[in-house]
Design a protein around this motif. Structure first.
Motif, PDB file in Angstrom:
ATOM      1  N   ASP A  68       5.328   8.740 -13.893  1.00 53.56           N
ATOM      2  CA  ASP A  68       4.751  10.055 -13.625  1.00 53.56           C
ATOM      3  C   ASP A  68       5.861  10.979 -13.119  1.00 53.56           C
ATOM      4  O   ASP A  68       6.165  11.010 -11.924  1.00 53.56           O
ATOM      5  CB  ASP A  68       3.636   9.905 -12.577  1.00 53.56           C
TER       6      ASP A  68
ATOM      7  N   LEU B   6       8.193   5.053  -9.259  1.00 51.76           N
ATOM      8  CA  LEU B   6       7.004   5.915  -9.315  1.00 51.76           C
ATOM      9  C   LEU B   6       7.222   7.053 -10.316  1.00 51.76           C
ATOM     10  O   LEU B   6       6.302   7.445 -11.034  1.00 51.76           O
ATOM     11  CB  LEU B   6       6.665   6.493  -7.924  1.00 51.76           C
TER      12      LEU B   6
ATOM     13  N   ALA C 108      -0.468  12.760  -6.744  1.00 54.05           N
ATOM     14  CA  ALA C 108      -0.624  11.343  -7.082  1.00 54.05           C
ATOM     15  C   ALA C 108      -2.010  11.044  -7.648  1.00 54.05           C
ATOM     16  O   ALA C 108      -2.251   9.950  -8.166  1.00 54.05           O
ATOM     17  CB  ALA C 108      -0.374  10.481  -5.845  1.00 54.05           C
TER      18      ALA C 108
ATOM     19  N   GLY D 157      -4.642  10.747  -5.865  1.00 53.08           N
ATOM     20  CA  GLY D 157      -5.396   9.887  -4.934  1.00 53.08           C
ATOM     21  C   GLY D 157      -4.525   9.573  -3.728  1.00 53.08           C
ATOM     22  O   GLY D 157      -3.298   9.667  -3.784  1.00 53.08           O
ATOM     23  N   ARG D 158      -5.175   9.202  -2.635  1.00 52.38           N
ATOM     24  CA  ARG D 158      -4.428   8.999  -1.406  1.00 52.38           C
ATOM     25  C   ARG D 158      -3.719   7.649  -1.336  1.00 52.38           C
ATOM     26  O   ARG D 158      -2.723   7.497  -0.650  1.00 52.38           O
ATOM     27  CB  ARG D 158      -5.408   9.109  -0.235  1.00 52.38           C
ATOM     28  N   GLU D 159      -4.235   6.678  -2.047  1.00 53.14           N
ATOM     29  CA  GLU D 159      -3.735   5.318  -1.830  1.00 53.14           C
ATOM     30  C   GLU D 159      -3.572   4.572  -3.144  1.00 53.14           C
ATOM     31  O   GLU D 159      -4.408   4.679  -4.034  1.00 53.14           O
ATOM     32  CB  GLU D 159      -4.781   4.599  -0.950  1.00 53.14           C
ATOM     33  N   ARG D 160      -2.480   3.819  -3.251  1.00 58.72           N
ATOM     34  CA  ARG D 160      -2.308   2.915  -4.393  1.00 58.72           C
ATOM     35  C   ARG D 160      -1.934   1.545  -3.864  1.00 58.72           C
ATOM     36  O   ARG D 160      -1.067   1.437  -2.995  1.00 58.72           O
ATOM     37  CB  ARG D 160      -1.170   3.385  -5.293  1.00 58.72           C
ATOM     38  N   LEU D 161      -2.550   0.506  -4.416  1.00 63.22           N
ATOM     39  CA  LEU D 161      -2.133  -0.860  -4.081  1.00 63.22           C
ATOM     40  C   LEU D 161      -1.298  -1.342  -5.259  1.00 63.22           C
ATOM     41  O   LEU D 161      -1.758  -1.325  -6.402  1.00 63.22           O
ATOM     42  CB  LEU D 161      -3.354  -1.771  -3.895  1.00 63.22           C
ATOM     43  N   VAL D 162      -0.060  -1.714  -4.975  1.00 61.90           N
ATOM     44  CA  VAL D 162       0.844  -2.067  -6.079  1.00 61.90           C
ATOM     45  C   VAL D 162       1.559  -3.384  -5.792  1.00 61.90           C
ATOM     46  O   VAL D 162       1.734  -3.782  -4.634  1.00 61.90           O
ATOM     47  CB  VAL D 162       1.913  -0.973  -6.315  1.00 61.90           C
TER      48      VAL D 162
ATOM     49  N   ARG E 163       0.862  -1.167   0.000  1.00 58.07           N
ATOM     50  CA  ARG E 163       0.000   0.000   0.000  1.00 58.07           C
ATOM     51  C   ARG E 163       0.909   1.231   0.000  1.00 58.07           C
ATOM     52  O   ARG E 163       1.760   1.366   0.879  1.00 58.07           O
ATOM     53  CB  ARG E 163      -0.840  -0.020   1.273  1.00 58.07           C
TER      54      ARG E 163
ATOM     55  N   ARG F 283      -0.951  13.983  -2.282  1.00 60.00           N
ATOM     56  CA  ARG F 283      -2.173  13.285  -2.670  1.00 60.00           C
ATOM     57  C   ARG F 283      -2.715  13.878  -3.974  1.00 60.00           C
ATOM     58  O   ARG F 283      -3.119  13.156  -4.882  1.00 60.00           O
ATOM     59  CB  ARG F 283      -3.220  13.429  -1.546  1.00 60.00           C
TER      60      ARG F 283
END
Lengths: 152, 84, 152, 84
Positions: free
Chosen positions: B41, B37, B14, B16-21, B3, B11
């Motif tokens: 980007d 990352l 990005a 959004g607050r959260e990325r699952l990778v 996470r 945020r």
């Protein structure tokens, strides 16, 4: 007692202080408190809302760590910190810090220093919304200078 | 799965607050993660490399580029803090 | 508002602060308070009672003068001082000082400095009663040193 | 008649908080008043002459030995103050 609370709910500083101070010991000669409020205007103009983002779990742990650090440094046993997160309207309290001690110097130093730490080291991110939109607020040069004085 | 969390203006950067990778095998450290990352980007890469950004690994402040992140469950990028 | 009260009655600092802070303006970002309590022990041992003598008329005028001086010096408009006289039991509040300001530095400085002035310049005379009798308490060398710092 | 007030430990030294007196003609200044009080009570005279004792004339801090007190209604001797 070291008591810290990170909350999304509005709180009443006077009621919290009354409760905290009521539990003081016979040796308590001084209670110093600081309450910080959301102002209706900032250097960017009118503020209609302040939003404080936090990092659940980590923010609580860091606030607790800072409160314990300051209590130990000033050799006092009673420190209270309450910090809001979420959407805050102008006039509402954001933060409350209180310290009890036998004599006034330690309590003043603890509250003032803890506020200086919170301004630069507490995991919150502030966004002000005004008529022209929203912007993120970061610690000022003055905030950093005050905080640096304590590291010396 | 890892996470990745972004707070404050990161945020926004990005999206959004959260990325699952799922990290690729060649990402082993905090520095590798930042580069990875940034690959997709560049603006985000530059935002998370800016002065004053803290890296928190599994809720402990880390800030070491060489820190191994392969076993971490959660990594957060924090822009300058502003409580009080 | 500069509000001062010299009173022979017990008072509740939290209620007084709540009332004072409730009247704050939209520009208020910081409220700092100090409450001083009668301790159950001093360097002379157990304290069973503290008596504060005052000079009616003159004491009120001097407290008002000190509050206005400090408010002007720190450019803040809201200062509250409440000071007890008469017989005070251990655990009871003796003094309350509060200051409101846009930013925290001025409020902290005003409350701390006003307390330093009150310790050496407010017309009260303190007598502590303990198991071995009563004795008059005068400002300590530390009190005088803190006060002198502000004259510079 | 003039009211002379003694506070704190000076009240103990004077044996009371208040004295109503008619000043003799040769008492014109604060210094004269101190001498006159000392004439009848050396211990009180020394207590009100000690370092840190303030003289208040008609509720205004004075502390000037040469201050004329003949028209004053109330003179107070204050030992070191200790509020807070």
């Amino acid at each position: 007692m070291i008591e810290t609370l990170v909350t999304g709910e509005a709180f009443a500083p006077d009621a919290e202080v009354a409760r905290f101070v009521a539990a003081r010991g016979a040796d308590c000669g001084a209670a110093v408190t600081f309450a910080g409020y959301c102002r209706g205007a900032s250097k960017n103009g009118e503020v209609t809302q302040l939003e404080l983002e936090h990092y659940p779990g980590f923010t609580e742990k860091e606030i607790e760590r800072l409160a314990c650090l300051i209590a130990a440094k000033h050799n006092i046993s009673d420190v209270l910190v309450i910090h809001r997160f979420g959407a805050i309207a102008p006039g509402e309290p954001i933060v409350l810090v209180a310290a009890l001690s036998a004599h006034r110097a330690a309590a003043f130093a603890a509250v003032e220093e803890l506020m200086d730490y919170l301004k630069t080291d507490a995991p919150f991110w502030k966004r002000e919304t005004g008529p022209d939109g929203a912007c993120w607020i970061e610690p000022t040069a003055e905030d950093r200078r005050r905080r640096e004085e304590h590291s010396k | 799965m890892m996470r990745i969390l972004f707070f404050g203006r990161l945020r926004d950067a990005a999206g959004g607050r959260e990325r699952l990778v799922a990290l690729p095998d060649d990402v082993g450290t905090v520095a590798d993660l930042r580069d990875w990352l940034a690959r997709n980007d560049a603006a985000l890469g530059s935002a998370i490399s800016a002065r004053g950004v803290h890296v928190v690994v599994d809720q402990v402040i880390c800030n070491k580029d060489a820190q191994d992140v392969r076993a971490a469950a959660e990594i957060a990028f924090l822009p300058p803090l502003s409580g009080g």
